[in-house]
Design a protein around this motif. Structure first.
Motif, PDB file in Angstrom:
ATOM      1  N   THR A 261       0.880  -1.147   0.220  1.00  0.00           N
ATOM      2  CA  THR A 261       0.059   0.092  -0.051  1.00  0.00           C
ATOM      3  C   THR A 261       0.878   1.094  -0.035  1.00  0.00           C
ATOM      4  OG1 THR A 261      -1.772  -1.247   1.037  1.00  0.00           O
ATOM      5  CG2 THR A 261      -1.830   1.254   1.125  1.00  0.00           C
ATOM      6  N   LEU A 262       1.967   1.233   0.799  1.00  0.00           N
ATOM      7  CA  LEU A 262       3.000   2.347   1.026  1.00  0.00           C
ATOM      8  C   LEU A 262       3.410   2.998  -0.584  1.00  0.00           C
ATOM      9  CD1 LEU A 262       4.316   1.921   4.411  1.00  0.00           C
ATOM     10  CD2 LEU A 262       2.637   3.692   3.831  1.00  0.00           C
ATOM     11  N   SER A 263       3.565   2.101  -1.478  1.00  0.00           N
ATOM     12  CA  SER A 263       4.129   2.225  -2.746  1.00  0.00           C
ATOM     13  C   SER A 263       3.205   2.529  -3.726  1.00  0.00           C
ATOM     14  CB  SER A 263       4.857   0.839  -3.198  1.00  0.00           C
ATOM     15  OG  SER A 263       5.752   0.426  -2.123  1.00  0.00           O
ATOM     16  N   LEU A 264       1.912   2.650  -3.405  1.00  0.00           N
ATOM     17  CA  LEU A 264       0.693   2.853  -4.687  1.00  0.00           C
ATOM     18  C   LEU A 264       0.318   4.332  -4.499  1.00  0.00           C
ATOM     19  CD1 LEU A 264      -1.342  -0.337  -3.833  1.00  0.00           C
ATOM     20  CD2 LEU A 264       0.509  -0.095  -5.433  1.00  0.00           C
ATOM     21  N   ASN A 265      -0.479   4.725  -5.579  1.00  0.00           N
ATOM     22  CA  ASN A 265      -0.616   6.015  -5.841  1.00  0.00           C
ATOM     23  C   ASN A 265      -1.778   6.751  -4.612  1.00  0.00           C
ATOM     24  OD1 ASN A 265      -2.452   8.078  -6.982  1.00  0.00           O
ATOM     25  ND2 ASN A 265      -0.998   8.120  -8.774  1.00  0.00           N
ATOM     26  N   LYS A 267      -3.705   9.309  -4.551  1.00  0.00           N
ATOM     27  CA  LYS A 267      -5.161   9.819  -5.043  1.00  0.00           C
ATOM     28  C   LYS A 267      -5.870   8.491  -5.385  1.00  0.00           C
ATOM     29  CE  LYS A 267      -3.829  14.425  -6.771  1.00  0.00           C
ATOM     30  NZ  LYS A 267      -4.010  15.272  -7.667  1.00  0.00           N
ATOM     31  N   CYS A 268      -5.164   7.331  -5.662  1.00  0.00           N
ATOM     32  CA  CYS A 268      -6.059   6.275  -6.145  1.00  0.00           C
ATOM     33  C   CYS A 268      -6.408   5.536  -4.797  1.00  0.00           C
ATOM     34  CB  CYS A 268      -5.065   5.356  -6.851  1.00  0.00           C
ATOM     35  SG  CYS A 268      -5.994   3.705  -7.415  1.00  0.00           S
ATOM     36  N   LEU A 269      -5.627   5.430  -3.896  1.00  0.00           N
ATOM     37  CA  LEU A 269      -5.948   4.867  -2.773  1.00  0.00           C
ATOM     38  C   LEU A 269      -7.143   5.692  -1.963  1.00  0.00           C
ATOM     39  CD1 LEU A 269      -2.306   4.184  -1.296  1.00  0.00           C
ATOM     40  CD2 LEU A 269      -3.837   2.477  -1.912  1.00  0.00           C
ATOM     41  N   SER A 270      -7.087   6.913  -2.016  1.00  0.00           N
ATOM     42  CA  SER A 270      -8.007   7.755  -1.438  1.00  0.00           C
ATOM     43  C   SER A 270      -9.436   7.527  -2.071  1.00  0.00           C
ATOM     44  CB  SER A 270      -8.039   9.200  -1.628  1.00  0.00           C
ATOM     45  OG  SER A 270      -7.680   9.753  -2.693  1.00  0.00           O
ATOM     46  N   THR A 271      -9.285   7.102  -3.545  1.00  0.00           N
ATOM     47  CA  THR A 271     -10.499   6.970  -4.199  1.00  0.00           C
ATOM     48  C   THR A 271     -11.257   5.378  -4.060  1.00  0.00           C
ATOM     49  OG1 THR A 271      -9.732   8.298  -6.046  1.00  0.00           O
ATOM     50  CG2 THR A 271     -11.367   6.891  -6.731  1.00  0.00           C
ATOM     51  N   TYR A 272     -10.232   4.661  -3.913  1.00  0.00           N
ATOM     52  CA  TYR A 272     -10.983   3.104  -3.526  1.00  0.00           C
ATOM     53  C   TYR A 272     -10.418   2.791  -2.048  1.00  0.00           C
ATOM     54  CZ  TYR A 272     -11.229   3.135  -8.623  1.00  0.00           C
ATOM     55  OH  TYR A 272     -11.361   3.260  -9.687  1.00  0.00           O
ATOM     56  N   PRO A 273     -11.093   3.364  -0.638  1.00  0.00           N
ATOM     57  CA  PRO A 273     -10.977   3.059   0.341  1.00  0.00           C
ATOM     58  C   PRO A 273     -11.183   1.692   0.625  1.00  0.00           C
ATOM     59  CG  PRO A 273     -12.570   4.349   0.184  1.00  0.00           C
ATOM     60  CD  PRO A 273     -11.822   4.491  -1.308  1.00  0.00           C
ATOM     61  N   GLY A 274     -10.463   0.958   1.447  1.00  0.00           N
ATOM     62  CA  GLY A 274     -10.758  -0.521   1.624  1.00  0.00           C
ATOM     63  C   GLY A 274     -10.629  -1.337   0.280  1.00  0.00           C
ATOM     64  N   PHE A 288      -4.739   8.402 -12.541  1.00  0.00           N
ATOM     65  CA  PHE A 288      -4.032   9.141 -11.539  1.00  0.00           C
ATOM     66  C   PHE A 288      -2.612   9.289 -11.805  1.00  0.00           C
ATOM     67  CE2 PHE A 288      -7.603   6.787  -9.663  1.00  0.00           C
ATOM     68  CZ  PHE A 288      -8.516   7.731  -9.084  1.00  0.00           C
ATOM     69  N   VAL A 289      -1.992   8.638 -12.457  1.00  0.00           N
ATOM     70  CA  VAL A 289      -0.581   9.045 -12.895  1.00  0.00           C
ATOM     71  C   VAL A 289      -0.738  10.467 -13.618  1.00  0.00           C
ATOM     72  CG1 VAL A 289       1.151   8.266 -14.386  1.00  0.00           C
ATOM     73  CG2 VAL A 289      -0.170   6.672 -13.348  1.00  0.00           C
ATOM     74  N   ARG A 290       0.522  11.131 -13.093  1.00  0.00           N
ATOM     75  CA  ARG A 290       0.480  12.418 -13.281  1.00  0.00           C
ATOM     76  C   ARG A 290       1.515  12.856 -14.690  1.00  0.00           C
ATOM     77  NH1 ARG A 290       3.487  14.288  -9.588  1.00  0.00           N
ATOM     78  NH2 ARG A 290       3.443  12.699  -8.214  1.00  0.00           N
TER      79      ARG A 290
END
Length: 304
Positions: A261-265, A267-274, A288-290
């Motif tokens: 998880t600590l290596s993941l985007n 903004k993506c993580l906040s979009t898919y909580p859980g 979400f890649v900039r």
């Protein structure tokens, strides 16, 4: 994100010239071992946190050139999404650096299949760019960071994230990566997925370097990082054989096992909580890649 056909790859730098982006830097204390011939170097990272699955030191390769342009290639080779598969992988070059050597780096030979892909070039940069090749021996697309005792008892070392970060540290401290003005990060298959996962991290490191070295004209916030992933998309569908878990189900378990998880985007993580595992899969994570991406993907894939 821009989808372009393969011919777009060869025009990467024409886009780069019109874009402002990021620059790099960081400082982490650790030791490295440098052994090689002039111009072609094998770098063994002696940091205990940078390890292949079997615990052997992480190794990468570099051919130094113009420090204003870097081409960074990431090896592909699938993944291991269960402990059992990762244990099997430790017996191969995709889980151990024990067989890595300088002779195979610049193109595999019949005696060494651990070398870089044939297309390993400057990827649209000038021909004298600095070329870097990252072998893949962690099975997690450079996202794992789990040092639980149970895993260590199994002889498994999940250090993919540290392998990538320590590599960038050495590029900065030894090879003036923080002065780069143009960077292309690329890879195929699992290397393509790794490109999606880490291209923003590379850009953020460049940006941090520019901020820290602002008074120096050698460093510039105009540096650009682009990604060129090949075959990095893997669809989330049920298998034809219902007895085999779907790719998504396998990823769910793998992301938890790796502690990715600590290596993941973020903004993506906040979009898919859980449902953090989704951010390890390109079709969820790519929006979400900039950085600008030059995506190459076949219409058909025998893997699925």
């Amino acid at each position: 994100m821009h989808r372009k056909k393969s011919q777009g790859i060869y025009n990467i730098m024409s886009v780069i010239k019109r874009r402002r982006d990021f620059f790099v830097c960081s400082a982490v204390g650790f030791l490295w071992l440098l052994s090689c011939s002039v111009g072609q170097q094998l770098i063994k990272i002696e940091d205990p946190n940078a390890r292949c699955l079997d615990g052997s030191p992480y190794i990468f390769y570099i051919s130094p050139g113009d420090t204003s342009e870097f081409s960074i290639g990431i090896q592909g080779g699938g993944w291991c999404l269960t402990e059992e598969l990762c244990k099997e992988r430790t017996l191969t070059a995709l889980g151990s650096s024990k067989g890595y050597n300088i002779s195979g780096t610049w193109g595999p030979t019949k005696d060494n299949l651990n070398g870089s892909p044939v297309e390993w070039t400057c990827q649209g940069l000038q021909n004298n760019c600095t070329r870097v090749y990252l072998p893949y021996c962690d099975g997690s697309c450079f996202t794992s960071q789990n040092s639980s005792g149970d895993l260590l008892k199994m002889g498994l070392h999940f250090r993919g994230r540290s392998n990538f970060e320590r590599t960038i540290d050495i590029l900065e401290n030894r090879f003036e990566f923080a002065k780069a003005k143009k960077v292309v990060l690329y890879g195929g298959s699992a290397g393509g997925l790794s490109t999606f996962l880490h291209v923003d991290y590379v850009a953020d490191r460049l940006n941090a370097a520019a901020s820290r070295n602002a008074p120096s004209l050698e460093y510039t916030s105009n540096a650009v990082v682009v990604g060129r992933p090949v075959a990095g998309f893997f669809i989330s569908e049920e298998n034809f054989n219902p007895s085999i878990p779907s790719y998504a189900e396998q990823v769910k378990y793998g992301v938890q096992m790796f502690n990715s998880t600590l290596s993941l985007n973020t903004k993506c993580l906040s979009t898919y909580p859980g449902e953090e595992w989704k951010c390890w899969m390109v079709h969820y994570m790519a929006p979400f890649v900039r950085q600008r991406m030059f995506i190459v993907q076949s219409r058909f894939d025998e893997f699925q």
